[in-house]
Design a protein around this motif. Structure first.
Motif, short mmCIF file in Angstrom:
data_model
loop_
_atom_site.label_atom_id
_atom_site.label_comp_id
_atom_site.label_asym_id
_atom_site.label_seq_id
_atom_site.Cartn_x
_atom_site.Cartn_y
_atom_site.Cartn_z
N LYS A 7 0.67 -1.46 0.02
CA LYS A 7 0.23 -0.37 0.08
C LYS A 7 1.37 1.09 0.22
N TYR A 8 1.11 2.43 -1.45
CA TYR A 8 1.89 2.86 -1.05
C TYR A 8 0.43 4.61 -1.58
N SER A 9 1.19 5.73 -0.38
CA SER A 9 0.54 7.16 -0.92
C SER A 9 0.94 7.71 -1.73
N ILE A 10 0.15 8.22 -3.05
CA ILE A 10 0.60 9.20 -3.56
C ILE A 10 -0.25 9.82 -3.92
N SER A 30 -6.57 1.83 -8.13
CA SER A 30 -5.60 0.73 -8.17
C SER A 30 -5.05 -0.38 -8.89
N ALA A 31 -5.53 -0.99 -9.62
CA ALA A 31 -5.05 -1.67 -10.71
C ALA A 31 -5.08 -0.77 -11.61
N TYR A 32 -5.81 0.03 -12.07
CA TYR A 32 -5.27 1.14 -13.52
C TYR A 32 -4.11 2.08 -13.69
N VAL A 33 -3.73 1.91 -12.14
CA VAL A 33 -2.52 3.03 -11.68
C VAL A 33 -1.65 2.10 -12.37
#
Length: 88
Positions: A7-10, A30-33
């Motif tokens: 898990k990341y914060s962007i 999430s999958a799209y990014v």
């Protein structure tokens, strides 16, 4: 088996995030990014390969690029004519 995830914060512009969310469909944002980042990594790797090749052999000319595009187009036409309807 799928790869482990983290898990990341962007941070990104809101309009970009909303456009991505609207296009992400059932797989989710999430999958799209993740797919977009994977494509960018592929492009970066290809650009590095091109830089190495050009350093060794000189720049690729527009004429050489167009010749390869023409060659690919002829191959696609031949595949379609040979019954390869699925070929693109």
């Amino acid at each position: 088996m799928s790869e482990p995830t983290g898990k990341y914060s962007i941070t990104m512009p809101r309009d970009v995030a909303e456009a991505a969310r609207a296009r992400s469909g059932p797989s989710g944002l999430s999958a799209y990014v993740a797919a977009a980042v994977a494509r960018q990594i592929e492009r970066d790797n290809l650009n590095e390969l091109i830089a190495v090749a050009e350093a060794e052999h000189g720049p690729i000319t527009e004429e050489a690029i167009q010749a390869r595009r023409d060659q690919l187009q002829r191959a696609r036409v031949q595949q379609r004519q040979a019954g390869g309807a699925d070929a693109v």
